[in-house]
Enzyme design. Sequence first.
Site, short mmCIF file in Angstrom:
data_model
loop_
_atom_site.label_atom_id
_atom_site.label_comp_id
_atom_site.label_asym_id
_atom_site.label_seq_id
_atom_site.Cartn_x
_atom_site.Cartn_y
_atom_site.Cartn_z
N CYS A 1 0.86 -1.19 0.00
CA CYS A 1 0.00 0.00 0.00
C CYS A 1 0.89 1.24 0.00
O CYS A 1 1.68 1.43 0.93
CB CYS A 1 -0.91 0.03 1.22
SG CYS A 1 -1.87 1.57 1.29
N ASN B 1 -0.23 -3.60 -6.94
CA ASN B 1 -0.93 -2.60 -6.17
C ASN B 1 -0.82 -1.27 -6.93
O ASN B 1 -0.32 -1.24 -8.06
CB ASN B 1 -0.32 -2.52 -4.76
CG ASN B 1 -1.34 -2.07 -3.72
OD1 ASN B 1 -2.11 -1.13 -3.97
ND2 ASN B 1 -1.36 -2.71 -2.57
N GLY C 1 -10.54 -4.03 -9.82
CA GLY C 1 -10.75 -3.07 -8.75
C GLY C 1 -11.54 -1.86 -9.18
O GLY C 1 -12.78 -1.84 -9.11
C1 FMN Z 1 -9.98 2.87 -3.24
C2 FMN Z 1 -8.95 1.78 -3.29
C3 FMN Z 1 -8.63 1.07 -2.13
C4 FMN Z 1 -7.68 0.05 -2.16
N1 FMN Z 1 -7.40 -0.65 -1.01
C5 FMN Z 1 -6.52 -1.69 -1.05
C6 FMN Z 1 -6.27 -2.49 0.11
O1 FMN Z 1 -6.86 -2.29 1.17
N2 FMN Z 1 -5.35 -3.49 0.00
C7 FMN Z 1 -4.68 -3.77 -1.18
O2 FMN Z 1 -3.86 -4.68 -1.23
N3 FMN Z 1 -4.94 -3.05 -2.29
C8 FMN Z 1 -5.83 -2.03 -2.25
N4 FMN Z 1 -6.09 -1.31 -3.41
C9 FMN Z 1 -5.39 -1.68 -4.67
C10 FMN Z 1 -6.28 -2.57 -5.55
O3 FMN Z 1 -6.61 -3.78 -4.90
C11 FMN Z 1 -5.58 -2.87 -6.89
O4 FMN Z 1 -4.33 -3.49 -6.61
C12 FMN Z 1 -5.28 -1.61 -7.72
O5 FMN Z 1 -6.33 -0.68 -7.57
C13 FMN Z 1 -5.08 -1.93 -9.19
O6 FMN Z 1 -6.23 -2.52 -9.75
P1 FMN Z 1 -7.38 -1.68 -10.52
O7 FMN Z 1 -6.69 -0.77 -11.50
O8 FMN Z 1 -8.26 -2.71 -11.16
O9 FMN Z 1 -8.11 -0.89 -9.48
C14 FMN Z 1 -7.03 -0.28 -3.38
C15 FMN Z 1 -7.37 0.44 -4.55
C16 FMN Z 1 -8.31 1.45 -4.52
C17 FMN Z 1 -8.64 2.16 -5.80
#
Ligand code: FMN
Length: 316
Positions: free
Chosen positions: A139, A201, A274
């Site tokens: 994170c 991430n 996500g």
């Molecule tokens: C609002 C938000 C909260 C997130 N919270 C977490 C989290 O608690 N733990 C984690 O490993 N990744 C977290 N992520 C990362 C996502 O799981 C993912 O790795 C990242 O957004 C890339 O995927 P995407 O482009 O499909 O969103 C978060 C992403 C967003 C946008």
Amino acid sequence: MGCDAGTLIVADLTTRVGPLALRNPFIGASGCFGYGLEYADAVDLASLGGVAVKGLFLQERQGHPPPRIVETPAGMLNAIGLQGIGVHRFVAEKLPELRRLGATTFVNICGSTLDEYCDIARVLSDHEGVGAIELNISCPNIKEGGIQFGCSLTGTYDVVNGVRKVTTLPVIPKLTPNVTDVASFARAAEEAGADAVSLVNTFLAMAIDVETRTPRLSNGMGGLSGPAIRPIAVRMVWECYQAVKLPIIGMGGIATVEDALEFLIAGASAVQVGTANFVDPFIWSKLINGLDAYLTRHRLAGVADLVGTLQMNTHT
Ligand SMILES: Cc1cc2nc3c(=O)[nH]c(=O)nc-3n(C[C@H](O)[C@H](O)[C@H](O)COP(=O)(O)O)c2cc1C
């Protein structure tokens, strides 16, 4: 409403992530799918490959003050600060219902110390219904939430190795893209006994309000997600696929079945979605049906026949 209600799936969409057999490769990404239950009226959780729940510390956390989210071209920036209910409330209030609904639950865990990761893993190991532990060591928007381990090869090794020793649950470290050579982190995870790796991430990023000349996020910096990051994430999955034998869960900007296919072809055995889930909470049936149609059209019997089938161009 069932995700795949009324649709006949022809191809074999099942996939394996280490010891886990998933119904299909599509998993709700951590932080973008609540604790899964918030979406249970819109999506049959059992029809998904899995649900990765919001990152959990040992104790409850408030996260950062608003503003915590900013839209950017083809993406979004967030600095939620890992707000969450803590592992004890999770196992008491959320896990039994996730289990009842038949979800394959990936519990995303965070820690300020190695001991905290191990304590959370022990609590989860004592309860029925956890499919896997996803170790959030990536994170980017809080200093002591795991990124201190995920940006160091020895830190990555130590967390995976430490958690591996206290649980028989599958251990899946989630890698940060905010490093130069992501494949070396996948190798460290493999040597430490991980069952799989997930990546990526979010990318550490910043947006500025030019009128006030202040950052748009209260935290100053945040994590960039959404379609803007997808080509970089695909490249990183491909690099890891060549470096390790571990199964890979790929993610970053998946918004259509074609996007998901890129990750599978690059070497991911499953994918997480996500940011796109915020745009379209009904995306899941489109992904599942789209994958089935693709496999059928390409005369592939199942997902396993597609994973890692990238053919590099030959130069003349
Ligand atoms: C609002 C938000 C909260 C997130 N919270 C977490 C989290 O608690 N733990 C984690 O490993 N990744 C977290 N992520 C990362 C996502 O799981 C993912 O790795 C990242 O957004 C890339 O995927 P995407 O482009 O499909 O969103 C978060 C992403 C967003 C946008």
